[in-house]
Design an enzyme around this catalytic site. Structure first.
Site: not given
Ligand code: 0GY
Length: 305
Positions: A35-37, A53, A128, A134, A261, A266
């Site tokens: 789980h990473c972005h 955001y 997803r 939020r 993550d 956030n």
């Molecule tokens: C995560 C958690 C958050 C953000 C998102 O898709 C997203 O914007 O999942 C969060 O703010 O809790 O898993 O990255």
């Protein structure tokens, strides 16, 4: 929003930790950060106009450097809400990874079968659904159910993100999904509640009664009230989250995943050192066998079969 405004980070947003420590815990060979972005960069892959955001840029090069520094072999990159249903940054990262990344996309009901096929070819293996209020606007369950039915034949799964207080109203929807379902961050329990209390036990029951439901035992830094290791030598990080993750790892060893993550969207109070996050893993998966399942066998079975 003007172009200049579109690159201004949300106030209070913390950049990811620069110069993370080298973990003391040596990850098993073949470990996956599940789980990473990737975010942007915004001038190449603009953020969605409906986003809640604006993140810091967190490009693929930085993610792959972190992967190598921490000792992971592969990544699962998850589409975040700041990119909406525009998966270009994700697909670009997957295509540059040399097969070392798979993805979870976010798609709308207008996605075509040809687009789904192209995402599959690039390495997407799931979609997803985000129910955190939020972060995402409400989508009718019927729309999501139709999407789940369309991605099921590709062998994809559904990743769901929600907060524990919302599980009662989502429970029936989740249990009727036709695919494997992966719950982000343990369903975000309130860790000030007892681990054997009704809220967390509802989540445990969801997994116990539905063998197609998995969970990521990730994000202690989001859930913890006790926080990271203290400077005075306190050795256990996020100790209030440990009993929750431990129960899931012990009870469902073949259906748990772990991820950093990164870059930790956030977070406003503290930004974790990703090396110390890796050092947290043996607290929740204390044996070599549990570690191998969590970090190697399970993610490879779900994403690289
Ligand atoms: C995560 C958690 C958050 C953000 C998102 O898709 C997203 O914007 O999942 C969060 O703010 O809790 O898993 O990255």
């Amino acid at each position: 929003m003007s172009l200049a405004e579109s690159f201004v980070k949300t106030p209070g947003w913390l950049d990811y930790y620069s110069g993370p420590s080298k973990p003391r815990f040596q990850l098993p060979a073949g470990a996956v950060d599940a789980h990473c972005h990737v975010f942007g960069p915004g001038d190449v892959f603009p953020y969605a106009s409906q986003r809640k955001y604006t993140p810091c840029d967190a490009p693929k090069e930085a993610l792959f450097a972190l992967r190598d520094h921490l000792g992971f072999e592969k990544n699962v990159i998850v589409q975040a809400t700041c990119h909406g249903t525009d998966n270009r940054a994700l697909l670009d990262a997957l295509k540059s990874s040399g097969g070392r990344a798979r993805g979870v996309a976010t798609v709308s009901q207008d996605v075509t079968d040809t687009e789904l096929q192209a995402m599959h070819a690039a390495g997407v293996r799931g979609t997803r659904f985000n129910f955190v209020r939020r972060l995402a606007d409400f989508t009718p369950p019927k729309v999501l159910a139709d999407l789940a039915a369309r991605i099921a034949p590709l062998g994809w799964h559904v990743v769901v993100y929600f907060e524990a207080k919302d599980l009662p109203e989502l429970y029936d929807f989740f249990t009727q999904l036709p695919t494997t379902v992966v719950v982000d961050h343990m369903g975000r329990p309130d860790v000030t509640q007892p681990v054997d209390g009704p809220e967390f036990q509802r989540f445990v029951r969801l997994l116990a009664e539905h063998p197609n439901i998995w969970t990521k035992v990730s994000c202690p830094e989001r859930l913890s009230q006790s926080g990271p290791p203290a400077l005075d030598g306190e050795q256990y990080a996020y100790r209030d989250v440990v009993p929750f993750a431990c129960q899931l790892v012990q009870s469902f060893p073949d259906r748990v995943l772990w991820g950093t993550d990164w870059p930790h969207p956030n977070l406003k109070s503290h930004m974790p050192d990703d090396g110390l996050l890796v050092d947290y893993i043996p607290q929740i998966a204390p044996t070599a066998e549990l570690q191998r399942k969590l970090l190697v066998d399970n993610p490879n079975r779900l994403y690289w079969r």
